[in-house]
Design a protein around this motif. Structure first.
Motif, mmCIF file in Angstrom:
data_model
loop_
_atom_site.group_PDB
_atom_site.id
_atom_site.type_symbol
_atom_site.label_atom_id
_atom_site.label_comp_id
_atom_site.label_asym_id
_atom_site.label_seq_id
_atom_site.Cartn_x
_atom_site.Cartn_y
_atom_site.Cartn_z
ATOM 1 N N TYR A 126 -31.376 36.722 -59.452
ATOM 2 C CA TYR A 126 -30.585 37.477 -60.265
ATOM 3 C C TYR A 126 -29.780 39.184 -60.708
ATOM 4 O O TYR A 126 -31.055 39.609 -60.864
ATOM 5 N N PRO A 127 -28.861 38.906 -60.150
ATOM 6 C CA PRO A 127 -28.369 40.957 -61.146
ATOM 7 C C PRO A 127 -29.611 41.513 -62.765
ATOM 8 O O PRO A 127 -29.571 42.254 -63.014
ATOM 9 N N ALA A 134 -35.534 46.769 -63.878
ATOM 10 C CA ALA A 134 -35.707 48.416 -63.993
ATOM 11 C C ALA A 134 -35.399 49.019 -65.377
ATOM 12 O O ALA A 134 -36.175 50.442 -65.564
ATOM 13 N N ARG A 135 -35.289 48.537 -66.326
ATOM 14 C CA ARG A 135 -35.374 48.345 -68.154
ATOM 15 C C ARG A 135 -36.418 48.598 -68.032
ATOM 16 O O ARG A 135 -36.674 50.089 -68.293
ATOM 17 N N VAL A 136 -36.966 47.821 -67.615
ATOM 18 C CA VAL A 136 -38.818 47.639 -68.145
ATOM 19 C C VAL A 136 -39.324 48.734 -68.098
ATOM 20 O O VAL A 136 -39.986 49.611 -68.191
ATOM 21 N N ALA A 275 -23.133 50.320 -67.113
ATOM 22 C CA ALA A 275 -24.322 50.734 -67.868
ATOM 23 C C ALA A 275 -25.050 49.584 -67.101
ATOM 24 O O ALA A 275 -25.804 50.437 -67.178
ATOM 25 N N SER A 276 -24.635 49.054 -65.940
ATOM 26 C CA SER A 276 -26.113 48.589 -64.823
ATOM 27 C C SER A 276 -26.814 49.591 -63.589
ATOM 28 O O SER A 276 -25.946 50.687 -63.607
ATOM 29 N N ALA A 281 -26.643 46.151 -59.473
ATOM 30 C CA ALA A 281 -25.230 46.195 -58.822
ATOM 31 C C ALA A 281 -25.552 45.589 -57.144
ATOM 32 O O ALA A 281 -24.683 45.433 -56.915
ATOM 33 N N ARG A 282 -27.077 46.165 -56.689
ATOM 34 C CA ARG A 282 -26.772 46.108 -55.301
ATOM 35 C C ARG A 282 -27.222 44.432 -55.514
ATOM 36 O O ARG A 282 -26.254 44.119 -54.001
#
Length: 347
Positions: A126-127, A134-136, A275-276, A281-282
């Protein structure tokens, strides 16, 4: 190239159909399908759009027009089929659990010999899951101190028949945790970067429900409730990663968004937002407002598996090593439930 890969699918139930769709979405072709009998194989081939049925799983593995084998059969048959496919030099996609015991899963994971061998921990695709990861990893949340959530289903409520999953000789022990609890643990470890180091579990309802407390290698604590008898919950996989500066929440039944809690208020980040992250996005393949779901995740997983077979190395691809991790967690839950004590996880 992926569009030249010919897939054989062993097992023609619901999940076999999901695999067949994903093979075609990845550019491959389904050449053969094997069900429980030759007649059922022929019928399944027509239903799943395969070129032909195979008289048995073994015959499918040995067929010259099969390059990659998808094992979608009852749990107790995974080891023998996957081992035969690897011995034939063919990459394998094997449904979890890899095996009904930890020893068998470890033995199977040692067998690939350089071949691609993956396990469909598809919620990673899931995106929103990639966004949280990524944020962590970027440190936006600060140190994580609490990981919690649930995986709730209701298909076993009211004494509904469990089929082969209800037979320990075919499905294995503690079936709810082995069936869906490992998905929750995989997603939380994948997104948080933490590893569960010890746990305390209690199981009820003949294995249809478990509660697990745990600690991680970076000092966080956590808990999860697993049930397949939770009325009104069809497939509610929910995680919350709580950190010093932010908390990230995801619900598989509402998968288009990440809920972000902060000291200055809460916000929702929708799939496709400017902001993603690039990682999310991939896997965001449709315009915002056009929901992506479970099949899209499966498609992405198979596409990444086929890319790996063709020589690429996609980030976050779940392999047999991750399947062993799931087996180790299930083994620990069984031992803890039986002893009512904390159990250490192998490193």
């Amino acid at each position: 190239m992926a569009d030249s890969l010919r897939a054989g699918i062993i097992g023609a139930g619901f999940i076999g159909g999901v695999h067949a769709h994903a093979v075609r979405a990845a550019g491959g072709e389904v050449t053969r399908v094997a069900a429980s009998t030759p007649d059922r194989s022929a019928a399944a081939a027509a239903r799943l759009g395969a070129h032909a049925g195979a008289p048995s799983g073994e015959a499918l593995i040995d067929a010259d027009d099969v390059d990659v084998v998808h094992v979608c059969t009852p749990n107790s048959t995974h080891v023998a089929l996957a081992r035969r496919a690897l011995a034939a030099g063919k990459p394998v996609v094997c449904e979890k659990p890899l095996a009904t015991t930890l020893d068998d899963a470890q033995e199977l994971a040692a067998a690939p010999g350089g071949l691609v061998a993956t396990v469909p921990f598809v919620y990673r695709f899931y995106p929103a899951a990639r966004e949280i990861r990524a944020r962590v990893a970027a440190g936006e949340a600060g140190p994580l101190h609490l990981l919690h959530g649930a995986y709730l289903q209701d298909w076993q409520a009211g004494g509904a028949p469990a089929g082969w999953r209800g037979d320990a000789s075919e499905g294995g022990a503690h079936r709810a945790f082995a069936d869906v609890g490992v998905h929750w643990c995989d997603l939380v470890e994948f997104t948080s970067g933490h590893r569960i180091t010890r746990l305390l579990a209690a199981t009820a309802g003949g294995g249809t429900a478990s509660t697990v407390q745990f600690e991680t290698d970076t000092g966080a604590t956590g808990s999860v409730v697993i049930s397949q008898t939770a009325l009104g919950r069809r497939n509610a996989l929910q995680i919350s990663l709580d950190g010093e500066r932010a908390a990230y929440r995801f619900d598989q039944e509402d998968p288009e968004a990440v809920r972000i809690g902060g000291t200055d208020g809460d916000r929702t980040l929708h799939r496709g937002s400017p902001a993603s992250s690039e990682a999310a996005a991939r896997y965001s393949l449709l315009p915002p407002g056009h929901p992506q779901g479970y099949q899209d995740c499966f498609n992405a997983f198979v596409a990444d598996t086929y890319a790996a077979i063709c020589g690429d190395a996609p980030d976050g691809l779940p392999t047999f090593t991750d399947g062993v991790r799931a087996a180790a967690l299930t083994d620990a839950v069984i031992r803890s439930s039986e002893s009512s004590t904390w159990v250490e996880m192998p490193s």
